[in-house]
Each structure stands twice: as C-alpha cells, then as structure tokens.
Scaffold this motif. Sequence first.
Motif, PDB file in Angstrom:
ATOM      1  N   LYS A  91       0.836  -1.200   0.000  1.00 39.12           N
ATOM      2  CA  LYS A  91       0.000   0.000   0.000  1.00 39.12           C
ATOM      3  C   LYS A  91       0.869   1.248   0.000  1.00 39.12           C
ATOM      4  O   LYS A  91       0.516   2.256  -0.601  1.00 39.12           O
ATOM      5  CB  LYS A  91      -0.919  -0.002   1.221  1.00 39.12           C
ATOM      6  CG  LYS A  91      -1.822  -1.233   1.329  1.00 39.12           C
ATOM      7  CD  LYS A  91      -2.643  -1.191   2.609  1.00 39.12           C
ATOM      8  CE  LYS A  91      -3.446  -2.469   2.795  1.00 39.12           C
ATOM      9  NZ  LYS A  91      -2.587  -3.632   3.071  1.00 39.12           N
ATOM     10  N   GLU A 114       3.467  -3.842   6.999  1.00 38.60           N
ATOM     11  CA  GLU A 114       2.284  -3.049   6.694  1.00 38.60           C
ATOM     12  C   GLU A 114       1.117  -3.429   7.598  1.00 38.60           C
ATOM     13  O   GLU A 114       0.346  -2.560   8.043  1.00 38.60           O
ATOM     14  CB  GLU A 114       1.891  -3.196   5.224  1.00 38.60           C
ATOM     15  CG  GLU A 114       2.828  -2.457   4.290  1.00 38.60           C
ATOM     16  CD  GLU A 114       2.172  -2.012   3.006  1.00 38.60           C
ATOM     17  OE1 GLU A 114       2.406  -0.857   2.606  1.00 38.60           O
ATOM     18  OE2 GLU A 114       1.442  -2.816   2.392  1.00 38.60           O
ATOM     19  N   ASN A 127       1.138  -0.035   9.499  1.00 35.91           N
ATOM     20  CA  ASN A 127       0.524   0.806   8.469  1.00 35.91           C
ATOM     21  C   ASN A 127       1.432   1.995   8.124  1.00 35.91           C
ATOM     22  O   ASN A 127       1.037   3.160   8.270  1.00 35.91           O
ATOM     23  CB  ASN A 127      -0.839   1.302   8.944  1.00 35.91           C
ATOM     24  CG  ASN A 127      -1.639   1.951   7.824  1.00 35.91           C
ATOM     25  OD1 ASN A 127      -1.471   1.609   6.651  1.00 35.91           O
ATOM     26  ND2 ASN A 127      -2.496   2.896   8.180  1.00 35.91           N
ATOM     27  N   ASP A 145       3.736   4.936   6.199  1.00 34.57           N
ATOM     28  CA  ASP A 145       3.544   5.847   5.067  1.00 34.57           C
ATOM     29  C   ASP A 145       4.554   5.580   3.957  1.00 34.57           C
ATOM     30  O   ASP A 145       4.306   5.907   2.793  1.00 34.57           O
ATOM     31  CB  ASP A 145       3.699   7.298   5.531  1.00 34.57           C
ATOM     32  CG  ASP A 145       2.645   7.684   6.552  1.00 34.57           C
ATOM     33  OD1 ASP A 145       1.446   7.542   6.250  1.00 34.57           O
ATOM     34  OD2 ASP A 145       3.026   8.109   7.662  1.00 34.57           O
TER      35      ASP A 145
END
Length: 349
Positions: A157, A230, A234, A236
Amino acid sequence: MYSVDSVKEIQDLNPFIVVGCGGGGEKFSNLEGVETVGFIDDDERKQGKQFCGHIIADSLEKCLIDSDAKSLVIMLPIGAEGTALKYAVQAIDAGLNVVTSFRSLSIEENPSLAKFAEAKNVVIKEISPRLDVVEKFAGIAPEKSCEVLPKISYTPKAPVVFVGGTSQECGKRTTSKKLGIAAMERGLTPAIISTDEMGLEEPTDFNFRAGSLSAMDVPAAILAAIKYVEAEKNPDIIFIEGQSSLTEKGNPHPRGLSAAILIGAAPDAVIVGHRPNHPYREPRGIEEEIKAIESLEPTKVVGLSINLKNAGLDTDVEYFESKFNLPVEDVYTNGASKLLDAIFDYLEE
C-alpha cells in the motif's frame, strides 16, 4: 535410493497423470520419452482449461476415468506439502506409481509413504535437487535443499524505496536508518527493513540476514516482510536496505543476493550509496550501478548517498551532483532530508 538420476528411469512408468499445472508440470510433460494422459490442479481458475493438450481436472478420481495411467507425478511448489501428500496417498492406494519433486514432497522426510508404496507394490521416486552432484564437484553440499519459503504475491500500500550501493560497506545501512529518521521528523510513519544481521539500530523495525537464505527464497522473504510490516504499523513509506552491489568487482558471490533483494522489493524508487576511494572494495562505480538497477527492475534511481570517509580533498557532494545530475547527500554529516525530498518529488511525478 529414491532419487531420479536419469529420465530413462521414469520412462518405464509411463503414462503419467500430472498434479500441478504450472512451470514444473509443463517441464515434466516435455521430458524426452515421457507420456502424460491427464492433469490435476486445485486452483479453480485453472480447472476445465486446456494445459499441455489436456483438460485440467479437479481430482484424481476424475482423471482416472477412462485413463490408462500407470503413475502420478507431483509437481507442486514449496509450501504445498499437505496437498502433495494427499495426492501421493491417493495414488498409491489406487495402485499408481508416484514420482514427486523435492519441492513438493520429500520421500526421505516421509518414510511412512515409502513403506506404504512398498506394501502396495508400487514404485516411488523423487526428482531431487541433486546435491550429491554439487558435493562431487564442490567438495561440500547442504544436507537438503535450502529453498523452503512459499512464494507469495502482494502489492504494498505504501511506496517502497530500495537503498542500494556500488559496493559492500558503502553506507546502505546508515542511509536506510537516516531516511527513516528524516521521515519521522516530518511526522510520517516509516518502516525500515534491514537485510543484514548488523541492522540492529533504531529506528529499524526488524532485521534478518538475507544472505542466509537461498537466492530463490530472498524475494519471497522481502515481500513477506513488507506485507508483515504493513499489517503491523501501516507505514507511510517503506525503506529496504540492500546488500552488496550488482556491479562490484573482486567479490562476485553477493551480487546475486543484491539482485534478489531488489527483485523482492520491486521498489518505486531507489537511492544508491557510494564510498569514493573505498579501501578494501572494488566498485565499478555509480553510473554502472544505476544502469544495472534500472535494467533489472522497472524503477528509478532518484538520489545518491555519498560516504565521504575516504574521499579526497577535491571530492565532495557538489562534485557528485554536477557529474550525475542527481540530488546527493552526505548522510553521515547532514542526514537524509534532501534524499527524502528527492524520493517524494519523484513519487509525485
């Protein structure tokens, strides 16, 4: 005892049903003198489609209908041993001979399977990694194949940045750490994955020695590490510390490791480290490393991290910026804020 030394040993076991409709199954069906009469795969997306001239079935029972098969070959990937064992037991119970790939199912590690085959009076053999041959010409070999990680597919992501270099000990670990610090100073949540046993410093999230893995396992390990971090935090942005170099002279052994880490990272952008006048390494140089990286992966080198520890008086950051037309930073002195700017400028493009 069970290892296949020549295709002639399995030609007498014709015809075959093949379990696994991928690269391994296709290779087996193309072996000289091998006859295949059916294919099986548990992947519903493959079932009912044609593969190597046959329609893929979803079970051994269906494949045996109106079949004159004498044997079953199991060509499944690493990580599918449970499925491989299921098909081996079914085949032996049905009176079929069994050939298995070492990736699918080790006969040595499943002695009860060999006993079952003997009781049913059928042949069981393994297409092995032939480590005996390696020992013959190299004088030493591992006891068994080192390829153990299942291959995974995952799309990160967050953007992924690979930190490569022109040689060993050029500053990749420090650059990865400094990039993470620069990201944190901007209020971002970075993830830093070190691929070396010496990657012990904060803010590195975790480290492992990629060089201890089979080159085949390294990309899977990198991708699994990205997926794991991730899920855990989470981030950046994700920084992957590379190892060695794709182009360094004098020490070719780790170059495959560098390539495997780069392939596993599949980075959105790359920072290349360089140590001018390296005292005990032989880098070919920045230009060569950039060409190698951008040829191996569809990515872009967006900045240089220069380790000036052994640089001459006439060699500084400005020299490298003018020569290579890239943002350059001495991370040991100034941190990595300029390199982080270069990464985000490129990503925004």
